[in-house]
Design a protein around this motif. Structure first.
Motif, short mmCIF file in Angstrom:
data_model
loop_
_atom_site.label_atom_id
_atom_site.label_comp_id
_atom_site.label_asym_id
_atom_site.label_seq_id
_atom_site.Cartn_x
_atom_site.Cartn_y
_atom_site.Cartn_z
N ILE A 119 0.86 -1.18 0.00
CA ILE A 119 0.00 0.00 0.00
C ILE A 119 0.90 1.24 0.00
CG2 ILE A 119 -1.76 1.32 1.21
CD1 ILE A 119 -2.85 -1.26 2.33
N LEU A 120 0.75 2.03 -1.07
CA LEU A 120 1.59 3.22 -1.20
C LEU A 120 0.75 4.45 -0.90
CD1 LEU A 120 4.28 4.60 -2.31
CD2 LEU A 120 3.03 4.77 -4.48
N GLY A 121 1.28 5.32 -0.06
CA GLY A 121 0.61 6.58 0.20
C GLY A 121 1.19 7.66 -0.69
N ILE A 179 -1.50 7.85 6.66
CA ILE A 179 -0.26 7.31 6.12
C ILE A 179 0.38 6.39 7.16
CG2 ILE A 179 2.07 7.89 5.38
CD1 ILE A 179 0.32 8.92 3.31
N MET A 180 0.45 6.90 8.38
CA MET A 180 1.13 6.15 9.43
C MET A 180 0.39 4.86 9.74
SD MET A 180 3.66 8.02 9.76
CE MET A 180 4.56 7.21 11.09
N GLU A 181 -0.94 4.90 9.60
CA GLU A 181 -1.71 3.73 10.01
C GLU A 181 -1.73 2.64 8.94
OE1 GLU A 181 -5.47 4.63 11.69
OE2 GLU A 181 -6.07 2.52 11.75
N CYS A 202 -0.28 2.74 5.40
CA CYS A 202 0.62 2.58 4.26
C CYS A 202 1.91 1.86 4.62
CB CYS A 202 0.96 3.94 3.67
SG CYS A 202 -0.49 4.76 3.04
N ASP A 203 2.47 1.19 3.62
CA ASP A 203 3.78 0.56 3.80
C ASP A 203 4.88 1.53 3.44
OD1 ASP A 203 2.72 -2.07 4.41
OD2 ASP A 203 2.07 -2.04 2.32
N ARG A 204 4.56 2.33 2.40
CA ARG A 204 5.56 3.26 1.91
C ARG A 204 4.85 4.56 1.57
NH1 ARG A 204 7.97 3.19 -2.64
NH2 ARG A 204 6.57 1.62 -3.49
N VAL A 205 5.60 5.63 1.50
CA VAL A 205 4.98 6.89 1.16
C VAL A 205 5.86 7.65 0.17
CG1 VAL A 205 5.94 7.95 3.23
CG2 VAL A 205 4.05 9.06 2.08
N THR A 206 5.20 8.28 -0.81
CA THR A 206 5.91 9.16 -1.72
C THR A 206 5.30 10.55 -1.54
OG1 THR A 206 6.37 7.43 -3.31
CG2 THR A 206 6.36 9.67 -4.15
N VAL A 207 6.17 11.54 -1.34
CA VAL A 207 5.67 12.87 -1.03
C VAL A 207 5.86 13.79 -2.23
CG1 VAL A 207 5.74 14.79 0.60
CG2 VAL A 207 6.36 12.49 1.35
N LEU A 208 4.79 14.46 -2.65
CA LEU A 208 4.87 15.40 -3.75
C LEU A 208 4.75 16.82 -3.22
CD1 LEU A 208 2.53 13.98 -6.56
CD2 LEU A 208 4.93 13.52 -6.14
N GLN A 209 5.46 17.70 -3.89
CA GLN A 209 5.30 19.11 -3.57
C GLN A 209 5.48 19.90 -4.85
OE1 GLN A 209 8.12 20.61 -0.72
NE2 GLN A 209 7.47 22.67 -1.13
N LYS A 210 4.52 20.70 -5.19
CA LYS A 210 4.55 21.51 -6.40
C LYS A 210 4.93 20.69 -7.63
CE LYS A 210 5.37 25.74 -3.96
NZ LYS A 210 6.40 26.54 -3.34
N LYS A 215 7.44 3.43 5.86
CA LYS A 215 6.78 3.99 7.03
C LYS A 215 7.63 3.81 8.28
CE LYS A 215 3.50 1.75 9.01
NZ LYS A 215 2.16 1.12 9.15
N ALA A 216 8.30 2.67 8.35
CA ALA A 216 9.08 2.36 9.55
C ALA A 216 10.14 3.41 9.84
CB ALA A 216 9.72 0.99 9.40
N ASN A 217 10.57 4.12 8.79
CA ASN A 217 11.70 5.03 8.98
C ASN A 217 11.34 6.50 9.16
OD1 ASN A 217 13.16 2.74 8.53
ND2 ASN A 217 13.35 3.14 6.34
N VAL A 218 10.05 6.83 9.19
CA VAL A 218 9.69 8.25 9.34
C VAL A 218 8.68 8.45 10.45
CG1 VAL A 218 10.10 9.03 6.98
CG2 VAL A 218 7.91 7.98 7.59
N ASP A 219 8.55 9.69 10.90
CA ASP A 219 7.45 10.01 11.80
C ASP A 219 6.62 11.15 11.18
OD1 ASP A 219 8.89 12.27 12.14
OD2 ASP A 219 9.34 11.96 14.26
N LYS A 220 5.51 11.45 11.83
CA LYS A 220 4.56 12.41 11.29
C LYS A 220 5.17 13.78 11.03
CE LYS A 220 0.45 13.19 13.21
NZ LYS A 220 -0.66 13.12 14.18
N ARG A 221 5.98 14.21 12.00
CA ARG A 221 6.56 15.54 11.89
C ARG A 221 7.46 15.65 10.66
NH1 ARG A 221 5.95 19.47 15.31
NH2 ARG A 221 4.82 18.15 16.74
#
Lengths: 514, 365
Positions: free
Chosen positions: A34-36, A204-206, A208-216, A225-231
């Motif tokens: 599951i990708l976020g 995402i935290m709950e 997803c297995d992985r997350v890809t972040v887009l900006q502009k 997910k295991a390697n990041v936190d919300k902040r």
């Protein structure tokens, strides 16, 4: 074609009129994952997924399924490749039954007696994924969560190995979200892959297995997910730290600005939607009304602001009885309104920005003397709104539909509070907005509170309710399940249950189990 | 495999809008040409005849201006109604009621009032007649949710039959030798024309002044603002506290009233008596719908588009005579123009592309 084991998007770019919505985006997802897809509004998440679903054609880049490049030029192509999408706004026909809706979207629906012949298949699928849906019910009778499940079945029946969900939780109760996540996890264990578009970090935290972040329009980060936190995610998303605990100082209650007593209002279908609601709102206060949409909140807001007739009961603003006055009179008596569904109610999309800046005030003497509009002053006023409320636009001589949702909402908010009304009724003011705009709008609401105004806030977003409100009412089926003080942490724990109607507090009496 | 892709156009420039209109007119002329071909007439010759008949000679141009007068008035009024998405298809009936009221005032006070008072009184009565006829569907729509397309369209027949009833019955003139129609209006009630033409200039001036005022109303007043908001998004209008009932009444009073002006102009400027409805109007109320549409609902532009369509009416008359084509030809031409203009609008709002190739293998589930 074989099952999708692995899907990649390589160097995807898409521009609209020279402006890149997506630029050199790389993304991959594999079976059982599951990708976020995280990003603010306008970051390009939906554009990217619309390319994958065949709604847009990319300017450059390649989609690869199982390492073989494919071309997807229409949703039909993408369905054939095994991609399914559940849009933010469900594509269902309200007056048709579940089975009819599924038959309509199912490719192998037989020409004769379609309902009877695909019924078994639907029941089988529902059982397999443990969906609890009666196929003969009409869609309008279903809750948002159930409608979403119908959409998911539609996609799965068409053989989707990859399911794209656009903002799937925005219309669900906490319980329904749990149910959705259970279904997604189940799909994952069966080897499906899922992409969730969202800007909610908790999800995402709950799930997803992985997350890809887009900006502009660009990928700015990605992680397991295991390697990041919300902040950390929030920082990637907006490129700076986000205010998570808005600064809400204690203020003494001011005078009473709104008093609603035993209000009864009918809904669109002529059935009671608000059934005897009473409450007061005071100056220096934000009064929140929480609840799942469709429990009478819209009707309550419209009744107070004069758009909908009140069948019985009384609304008093300050010392004036405003029951069933016209919206214009109610505005003149100091009650302004940020409506829900801003595009549908709050603006005239094809008119210019400055036309929209006076939608509620065009009758005031300062904008029109008797008959004629004073465009000079109107434009001056618009410029000050644009500046004071940080509306990003290169000109005020543009049709307002060209602005993004966040900027439209800033203009609406500015329009509604620039006259310093004693009460602001705000319906879902930050719904669907990005973190930056959301934060800004919330600060403005708190500013109104500090300045001595009162805000009646309707929201489904509990985080928002907890952050902003001094008192919180939970609405369920046209009634209040209780009015709680924001400091009443003990009872607020049950807010999810109150929203689902299973616990009701009446003030002073404690819990009453239904 | 060839597929058609349709997507929203995000920005529409004025230039593109004008070019689209010109292109649709050209496409329409090609379609019209096919009609002429079927009739056994050289299409290039026929189309040239239409335009030389209306714009190619002094006489033709005078006729064109004469016929443009009612089209400017009605088309201008319709731009207001259509802007608020009030689909007034009843201008023909509103024109007839204006003609009726104007005739009544002219006949009743023709001998006792001088022109200076009589003519304005006739126009005022005509405005009132058209406005009344426009208010009925507005009330029916707001109070009883009755579709205005149906009610305005049906009122056309009621108005026409009502006039027929009057001119064969109680209003039948003593000087008509038993033929249907009222007596001629007295000289005091008639409008002066520019010598050597049928241009009743009082109505022409009234028409131009009316659309100028209308443009000011639409773009510069509180009321016009409310009309634009309602037309763009009725929900936002409701939210802004705009009184739909009052606004609709005013819109339809103006739209109907201007058609009523046109009716008075036709009777007092051209026919000089009230005869059969079909001879009073010759379908101006319907042609004006296309006029308003081609003008992009801009009251001022309706002057230009009215002259254009008046030209087609006059040119149509000319080819009836010179080429022996049936009278219905002009209506076919007008109908084709409207259809193509509306289609042009679709291509203006949407980007339509043909996509070649890309046959996809079906996935077997």
């Amino acid at each position: 074609m074989t099952k999708i084991q692995k899907l990649e998007m390589v160097n995807m770019s898409k521009s609209f009129q020279g402006f890149y919505a997506n630029r050199d985006i790389n993304l991959h997802v594999k079976s059982g994952e599951i990708l976020g897809l995280l990003g603010e509004n306008g970051a390009g998440k939906t554009t990217l997924m619309n390319i994958l679903y065949g709604l847009y054609q990319p300017d450059g880049g390649e989609i690869r399924i199982n390492d073989a490049p494919v071309r997807i030029t229409s949703p039909l192509d993408s369905i054939h490749h095994g991609i399914g999408m559940v849009h933010q706004h469900f594509m269902l026909i309200q007056n048709h039954s579940v089975i009819e809706n599924i038959a309509l979207g199912y490719e192998k629906t037989p020409f004769f007696f379609p309902k009877i012949r695909i019924r078994d298949k639907v029941v089988e699928f529902s059982r397999k994924f443990n969906f609890d849906i009666d196929p003969s019910r009409k869609v309008w009778q279903l809750s948002a969560g159930e409608q979403q499940r119908v959409e998911i079945i539609k996609a799965l029946l068409n053989g989707a190995d990859l399911l794209i969900l656009d903002e799937p939780t925005s219309v669900l109760t906490p319980q329904e979200i749990k149910e959705l996540f259970r279904i997604l996890n189940d799909m994952k264990s069966r080897g499906h892959m899922v992409i969730i578009i969202t800007h909610k970090l908790d999800e995402i935290m709950e799930i997803c297995d992985r997350v890809t972040v887009l900006q502009k329009g660009r990928v700015v980060g990605g992680a397991d997910k295991a390697n990041v936190d919300k902040r950390e995610l929030a920082r990637m998303m907006v490129g700076r730290d986000v205010l998570f605990n808005v600064n809400r100082e204690k203020l003494a209650k001011g005078e009473k600005v709104l008093s609603v007593s035993d209000l009864h209002v009918l809904g669109d279908k002529g059935l009671p939607a608000v059934k005897g609601v009473s409450f007061d709102v005071f100056a220096n206060e934000i009064f929140g009304i929480a609840g799942v949409s469709g429990n009478g909140q819209r009707e309550l807001a419209e009744a107070i602001t004069g758009i909908r007739r009140i069948s019985s009961g009384k609304v008093v603003a300050g010392s004036r009885n405003i029951t069933n006055l016209s919206p214009r009179k109610i505005y003149d008596h100091g009650v302004s309104h940020v409506p829900e569904e801003r595009i549908k109610f709050g603006i005239a999309p094809g008119l210019f920005l400055y036309d929209n800046a006076i939608l509620k005030q065009h009758h005031l003497d300062k904008f029109s003397k008797k008959i004629f509009l004073e465009y000079g002053r109107i434009k001056l006023h618009t410029r000050s709104l644009v500046e004071n409320y940080k509306v990003a636009t290169h000109s005020i001589d543009v049709e307002i539909k060209n602005l993004s949702g966040g900027n439209i909402q800033k203009l609406i908010l500015g329009r509604e509070i620039s006259e310093k009304p004693s009460l602001l009724v705000a319906s879902h003011p930050t719904y669907g907005l990005d973190v930056g705009a959301t934060e800004y709008l919330r600060e403005q609401l708190l500013l109104r509170r500090r300045e001595g105004g009162a805000v009646l806030l309707f929201s489904e977003d509990l985080e928002e309710i907890f952050e902003l409100c001094d008192r919180i009412a939970v609405m369920f089926q046209g009634r209040f399940m209780g009015i709680l003080d924001a400091s009443d942490k003990e009872r607020l724990k049950d807010i999810g249950l109150m929203m689902a109607g299973s616990v009701s507090y009446t003030p002073l009496q404690g819990a009453i189990d239904k | 495999m060839i597929t058609i892709k349709v997507s929203d156009r995000q920005r529409i420039t004025t230039l593109r809008s004008i070019l689209t209109n010109i292109a649709s007119l050209f496409a329409a002329l090609i379609a019209v040409g096919v009609v002429f071909l079927v009739c056994g007439v050289n299409p290039f010759y026929a189309i040239a005849q239409i335009f030389s008949g209306s714009f190619g000679s002094i006489y033709g141009f005078k006729e064109t201006v004469t016929k443009a007068i009612p089209l400017i008035l009605i088309g201008g009024g319709l731009t207001l109604a259509f802007r608020a998405k009030f689909w007034n298809i009843g201008a023909e009936g509103q024109l007839l009621m204006g003609a009726l009221m104007g005739t009544w005032v002219g006949l009743a006070w023709g001998d006792s009032l001088p022109s200076f008072f009589l003519v304005p009184a006739m126009f005022a009565a005509g405005f009132a007649g058209g406005a009344m006829c426009g208010l009925i569907p507005a009330i029916l729509k707001i109070k009883f949710s009755i579709n205005e397309v149906i009610s305005t369209l049906m009122l056309n027949y009621i108005c026409a039959e009502f006039i027929t009833m009057l001119i064969v019955g109680p209003w039948k003139g003593k000087t008509r030798f038993g033929f249907p129609g009222t007596d001629n209006l007295p000289d005091t009630a008639l409008l002066n024309v520019i010598p050597g033409s049928r241009i009743h200039y009082a109505t022409l001036i009234l028409a131009i002044v009316s659309v100028v005022i209308l443009a000011v109303i639409v773009y510069r007043t509180r009321f016009g603002y409310e009309v634009r908001v309602i037309g763009e998004n009725p929900e936002a209008g409701r939210y802004a506290g705009i009184d739909f009932f009052r606004t609709s009444l005013v819109i339809m009073a103006i739209s109907g009233g201007l058609a009523g002006f046109a009716g008075v102009g036709e009777v007092a400027g051209i026919h000089q008596y009230l005869g059969y409805p079909a001879s009073v109007s010759s379908g101006y109320g319907f042609t004006a719908i296309i006029v308003a549409w081609l003008a992009k609902l801009n009251p001022l532009l309706s002057i230009i588009s009215a002259i254009f369509f008046a030209g087609i009416l006059v040119g149509g008359d000319a080819i009836q005579i010179s080429l022996g084509l049936p009278a219905a030809t002009v209506q076919i031409v007008n109908g084709i123009l409207l259809v193509f203009l509306i289609m042009g609008d679709y291509f203006l709002r949407n980007q339509v592309r043909l996509v070649f190739g890309n046959a996809v293998q079906r996935k077997s589930a």
